[in-house]
Design a protein around this motif. Structure first.
Motif, PDB file in Angstrom:
ATOM      1  N   HIS A 105     -22.459  37.336 -55.457  1.00  0.00           N
ATOM      2  CA  HIS A 105     -23.438  36.353 -54.809  1.00  0.00           C
ATOM      3  C   HIS A 105     -23.542  35.076 -55.869  1.00  0.00           C
ATOM      4  CE1 HIS A 105     -24.805  39.801 -52.644  1.00  0.00           C
ATOM      5  NE2 HIS A 105     -25.547  40.518 -53.907  1.00  0.00           N
ATOM      6  N   ALA A 106     -23.572  34.212 -54.906  1.00  0.00           N
ATOM      7  CA  ALA A 106     -23.754  32.634 -55.340  1.00  0.00           C
ATOM      8  C   ALA A 106     -25.379  32.464 -55.633  1.00  0.00           C
ATOM      9  CB  ALA A 106     -22.953  31.522 -54.350  1.00  0.00           C
ATOM     10  N   LEU A 107     -25.398  31.586 -56.802  1.00  0.00           N
ATOM     11  CA  LEU A 107     -26.729  31.229 -57.097  1.00  0.00           C
ATOM     12  C   LEU A 107     -26.687  29.656 -57.666  1.00  0.00           C
ATOM     13  CD1 LEU A 107     -26.664  34.590 -58.124  1.00  0.00           C
ATOM     14  CD2 LEU A 107     -29.079  34.013 -58.685  1.00  0.00           C
ATOM     15  N   PHE A 108     -27.876  29.041 -57.418  1.00  0.00           N
ATOM     16  CA  PHE A 108     -28.229  27.839 -58.201  1.00  0.00           C
ATOM     17  C   PHE A 108     -29.477  27.530 -58.293  1.00  0.00           C
ATOM     18  CE2 PHE A 108     -28.291  22.955 -58.205  1.00  0.00           C
ATOM     19  CZ  PHE A 108     -27.636  22.695 -59.327  1.00  0.00           C
ATOM     20  N   CYS A 109     -29.985  27.315 -59.378  1.00  0.00           N
ATOM     21  CA  CYS A 109     -31.307  26.749 -59.747  1.00  0.00           C
ATOM     22  C   CYS A 109     -31.482  25.649 -60.336  1.00  0.00           C
ATOM     23  CB  CYS A 109     -32.043  27.678 -60.716  1.00  0.00           C
ATOM     24  SG  CYS A 109     -31.957  29.475 -60.236  1.00  0.00           S
ATOM     25  N   ALA A 110     -32.504  24.586 -60.041  1.00  0.00           N
ATOM     26  CA  ALA A 110     -32.649  23.043 -60.092  1.00  0.00           C
ATOM     27  C   ALA A 110     -34.066  22.886 -60.177  1.00  0.00           C
ATOM     28  CB  ALA A 110     -31.678  22.284 -59.335  1.00  0.00           C
ATOM     29  N   TYR A 111     -34.144  21.473 -60.889  1.00  0.00           N
ATOM     30  CA  TYR A 111     -35.444  20.793 -60.579  1.00  0.00           C
ATOM     31  C   TYR A 111     -35.190  19.475 -60.679  1.00  0.00           C
ATOM     32  CZ  TYR A 111     -34.831  20.236 -65.600  1.00  0.00           C
ATOM     33  OH  TYR A 111     -34.143  19.871 -66.879  1.00  0.00           O
ATOM     34  N   ALA A 112     -35.994  18.547 -59.898  1.00  0.00           N
ATOM     35  CA  ALA A 112     -35.764  17.134 -59.790  1.00  0.00           C
ATOM     36  C   ALA A 112     -36.863  16.349 -59.508  1.00  0.00           C
ATOM     37  CB  ALA A 112     -34.578  16.893 -58.640  1.00  0.00           C
ATOM     38  N   PRO A 113     -36.701  14.896 -59.975  1.00  0.00           N
ATOM     39  CA  PRO A 113     -36.000  14.643 -60.898  1.00  0.00           C
ATOM     40  C   PRO A 113     -35.797  15.207 -62.177  1.00  0.00           C
ATOM     41  CG  PRO A 113     -37.014  12.878 -59.616  1.00  0.00           C
ATOM     42  CD  PRO A 113     -37.814  14.137 -59.430  1.00  0.00           C
ATOM     43  N   ALA A 114     -34.982  14.712 -63.177  1.00  0.00           N
ATOM     44  CA  ALA A 114     -35.244  15.298 -64.299  1.00  0.00           C
ATOM     45  C   ALA A 114     -36.125  15.094 -65.026  1.00  0.00           C
ATOM     46  CB  ALA A 114     -33.815  14.908 -65.232  1.00  0.00           C
ATOM     47  N   GLU A 115     -36.747  13.815 -65.244  1.00  0.00           N
ATOM     48  CA  GLU A 115     -37.997  13.462 -65.658  1.00  0.00           C
ATOM     49  C   GLU A 115     -39.136  13.567 -64.516  1.00  0.00           C
ATOM     50  OE1 GLU A 115     -38.475  13.344 -69.030  1.00  0.00           O
ATOM     51  OE2 GLU A 115     -36.324  13.343 -69.072  1.00  0.00           O
ATOM     52  N   PHE A 120     -39.428  29.976 -62.911  1.00  0.00           N
ATOM     53  CA  PHE A 120     -38.908  29.518 -64.475  1.00  0.00           C
ATOM     54  C   PHE A 120     -38.378  28.088 -64.268  1.00  0.00           C
ATOM     55  CE2 PHE A 120     -35.267  29.740 -67.097  1.00  0.00           C
ATOM     56  CZ  PHE A 120     -35.903  29.527 -68.406  1.00  0.00           C
ATOM     57  N   TYR A 121     -37.436  27.710 -63.404  1.00  0.00           N
ATOM     58  CA  TYR A 121     -37.047  26.236 -63.696  1.00  0.00           C
ATOM     59  C   TYR A 121     -37.907  25.414 -63.264  1.00  0.00           C
ATOM     60  CZ  TYR A 121     -32.178  27.626 -64.379  1.00  0.00           C
ATOM     61  OH  TYR A 121     -30.975  28.219 -65.011  1.00  0.00           O
ATOM     62  N   ALA A 122     -39.236  25.640 -62.514  1.00  0.00           N
ATOM     63  CA  ALA A 122     -40.100  24.787 -62.387  1.00  0.00           C
ATOM     64  C   ALA A 122     -40.817  24.455 -63.777  1.00  0.00           C
ATOM     65  CB  ALA A 122     -41.121  25.081 -61.296  1.00  0.00           C
ATOM     66  N   ALA A 123     -40.861  25.603 -64.583  1.00  0.00           N
ATOM     67  CA  ALA A 123     -41.412  25.464 -65.742  1.00  0.00           C
ATOM     68  C   ALA A 123     -40.812  25.097 -66.919  1.00  0.00           C
ATOM     69  CB  ALA A 123     -42.094  27.020 -66.347  1.00  0.00           C
ATOM     70  N   LEU A 124     -39.405  24.908 -66.592  1.00  0.00           N
ATOM     71  CA  LEU A 124     -38.417  24.225 -67.667  1.00  0.00           C
ATOM     72  C   LEU A 124     -38.752  22.635 -67.379  1.00  0.00           C
ATOM     73  CD1 LEU A 124     -34.972  26.075 -67.657  1.00  0.00           C
ATOM     74  CD2 LEU A 124     -36.641  25.717 -69.224  1.00  0.00           C
ATOM     75  N   GLY A 125     -38.818  22.356 -65.912  1.00  0.00           N
ATOM     76  CA  GLY A 125     -38.572  20.763 -65.682  1.00  0.00           C
ATOM     77  C   GLY A 125     -40.157  20.217 -65.960  1.00  0.00           C
ATOM     78  N   ASN A 126     -41.244  21.212 -65.879  1.00  0.00           N
ATOM     79  CA  ASN A 126     -42.577  20.600 -66.140  1.00  0.00           C
ATOM     80  C   ASN A 126     -43.300  20.629 -67.472  1.00  0.00           C
ATOM     81  OD1 ASN A 126     -43.887  22.901 -66.894  1.00  0.00           O
ATOM     82  ND2 ASN A 126     -44.353  23.218 -64.553  1.00  0.00           N
ATOM     83  N   GLY A 127     -42.172  20.910 -68.311  1.00  0.00           N
ATOM     84  CA  GLY A 127     -42.661  21.151 -69.763  1.00  0.00           C
ATOM     85  C   GLY A 127     -43.104  22.359 -70.357  1.00  0.00           C
TER      86      GLY A 127
END
Length: 607
Positions: A544-554, A458-465
């Motif tokens: 439980h601790a979670l973190f989701c991210a994508y990088a770089p922002a662009e 899901f976060y990969a899709a947020l990052g790639n448009g």
């Protein structure tokens, strides 16, 4: 008195008749054997002088994206029994048990079970030591009908670094053979049991061959059988997978021995899996030989569940990492815009007779949606979630890839859970459940469940448009003739417009780089990336601790989800770990500026 004794002439006549009958029976039997049963006995005589020895095919090797070998074959001795050459199974099994450390009852059972294959070797132990082979070689009379072979066995990375990704192999069972579900295999063939080994088994396996030896009635080998050609084994195909082994090792090293959790990283532009960590893990090399009962029992009884593949089978409430999805649904439905504010957060929200607390009991005040995401204000989402409602919550969740498998190319992936009105009616009875459940769902708590892989995708899709790729390991299949590239597949798109995605991405960057961002302690100098912390309720202990991210922002090159079970706040346990993995990967790609450049960039921003 009548004389009943026989004369010599009569006795001779009777004996002659008996002898004639016996000769007739013998002649008939010889006729049957030489004519009617000729083929049967010819085959038996032929089998008495032929030993068919399988030649085990080499399974294909597996390479990472940089060409490093991650799964290979090693030479290994196996011990086999030829039932026809064993007269006393119990004695031979007892003698073997002394050197193989396998119960004699199991050895005898295995040999007896294959009596219909009396002339073919039956593998009874594998990965045995050279010392054991020497004992058999030096005492043939103690082990009649027992042979040893040098054959390939799998060799996996030490420490179980890749066990949940690549899996392991095991010998096909009689039940599986009888089912005929796997074509072109025979007893003694290794097949994939888990992971990449199982999913891509057909490509990796190859085809076993056979060697024909001429032997004496006592089992002594005379040499190759000249009138029969050996059938050479055909090796399996090599695979190149998307994993970055060095990144995998680094990510796994960040989990202390006492931690339990998962880390999965994807390429947002292809869906290729860069790292796939589930801890604790197990050593796949245990399965390449005879798996001892004590080892198996220890794996099963371990409370930390090392056999559980947490990346695809671990189902967790996503916590606040889900807030971007809820905000996206509200924006798309016109429920809010970027400026919409609800009642100010004072540390809690009253619904009926109950107070639903915000994580910050001091309150966040009045916020718009961007700042509500950046500061992870629960009260804002309690109010917005009610406006979204159950139907739209479920609709947007499913369109974003939750509630169903991603289609990753290893078996066993779980669906997660997206509850809707019908689900609650089935569980509690129609209409017999509190309508306040949507409040928990709106902050990723309650009955909603997601796997780490679903969140990363899901976060990969947020990052790639907005593109939802099918996550996959395979990059290429290699043969002597050519190389077949793996397929990059778009499964769908996020149900968000460009304007909605822009707002969500702005908020995600603010989570890390905003003044009040919950992940501001995990920044990487010289770049900006987007992410979201999460803290998931756990009925069995600490959150439980979670973190989701994508990088770089662009133009992101990596998307990641980290789950630390019972780790507490995502900002403290999961975000720093994910940040380190991101930094390491960007360094490998030479995407981080030099320290002098970083200082100049930050000075320019300050000016």
């Amino acid at each position: 008195m009548t004389n009943l004794s026989l004369t010599s002439e009569n006795r001779a006549h009777i004996l002659g008749v008996i002898f004639g009958v016996l000769l007739l029976i013998l002649a008939v039997r010889l006729f049957v054997m030489q004519t009617l049963e000729h083929a049967k006995y010819a085959e038996k005589a032929e089998k008495n002088r032929i030993r068919i020895v399988p030649e085990i095919a080499f399974r294909g090797m597996i390479f990472d994206r940089n060409g490093e070998v991650i799964v290979e074959n090693r030479p290994s001795y196996s011990i086999s029994a030829i039932p026809k050459e064993i007269d006393d199974i119990e004695t031979v099994a007892r003698n073997l048990s002394e050197i193989l450390a396998i119960p004699d009852s199991l050895l005898a059972q295995r040999i007896r079970a294959e009596r219909f294959r009396r002339y073919k070797p039956i593998r009874i132990a594998r990965s045995v030591s050279f010392e054991t082979v020497c004992k058999i070689e030096e005492n043939p009379s103690k082990y009649p009908g027992i042979i040893f072979q040098l054959e390939p066995a799998r060799k996996y990375p030490a420490g179980g670094i890749l066990s949940h990704a690549v899996g392991y192999t095991g010998e096909i069972s009689e039940k599986e053979l009888a089912a005929d579900s796997i074509k072109g295999v025979s007893l003694g063939t290794d097949i994939g049991r888990e992971g990449i080994e199982k999913y891509w088994d057909k490509q990796l396996r190859g085809r076993n061959g056979a060697n024909y030896w001429e032997i004496t009635a006592e089992g002594k080998i005379l040499g190759s059988l000249e009138e029969m050609d050996d059938k050479p084994a055909i090796p399996g195909r090599d695979l190149i997978v998307a994993l970055d082994y060095e990144l995998q090792q680094y990510a796994a090293s960040l989990f202390a021995d006492t931690l339990t959790g998962a880390c999965v990283a994807l390429d947002p532009g292809t869906g290729e899996i860069l790292a796939f960590v589930s801890v604790p893990t197990y050593d796949a090399n245990l399965f390449t030989g005879v798996l001892m009962k004590d080892d198996w029992d220890q794996l099963l009884s371990d409370e930390r569940k090392p056999l559980l593949n947490r990346v695809i089978k671990g189902e967790y409430p996503p916590g606040s990492t889900y807030k971007l999805l809820i905000a996206g649904a509200a924006l798309e439905e016109g429920i809010i815009n970027r400026h919409t504010r609800y009642a100010a957060c004072r540390g809690g929200y009253k619904y009926g007779n109950r107070i639903f607390k915000c994580w910050d009991l001091g309150g966040h005040g009045s916020l718009g949606v961007v700042d509500a995401i950046i500061q992870s204000c629960d009260v804002y989402f309690y109010q917005m979630g009610q406006m979204v409602g159950y139907d739209k919550f479920a609709e947007y969740s499913r369109k974003c890839g939750f509630g169903s498998t991603t289609g990753i190319d290893i078996p066993g992936e779980m669906d997660g859970l997206v509850p809707d009105i019908q689900w609650y009616d089935r569980r509690y009875g129609k209409g017999k459940w509190p309508r306040s459940l949507i409040i928990n769902l709106s902050i990723g708590q309650g009955e909603i469940l997601a796997t780490p892989l679903q969140l990363a995708n899901f976060y990969a899709a947020l990052g790639n448009g907005g593109k939802l790729y099918r996550p996959h390991f395979l990059k290429a299949v290699i043969t002597d003739e050519d190389t077949t590239m793996g397929r990059v597949e778009i499964k769908g798109r996020l149900p968000f417009s460009k304007s909605t995605l822009a707002i969500l991405k702005e908020a995600a960057v603010g989570v890390v780089y905003g003044e009040h961002g919950t992940a501001r302690g995990s920044r990487i100098e010289g770049i900006k990336f987007g992410g979201k912390t999460g803290t998931a309720q756990n009925p069995h202990g600490k959150e439980h601790a979670l973190f989701c991210a994508y990088a770089p922002a662009e133009d992101p090159v990596i998307a990641i989800t980290v789950v630390v079970e019972q780790g507490g706040h995502g900002s403290e346990a999961a975000a720093p770990l994910a940040s380190k993995v991101i930094r390491r990967y960007l360094e490998k790609l030479n995407m981080l500026p030099e320290p002098d450049t970083v200082e100049t960039l930050f000075q320019a921003e300050a000016d």
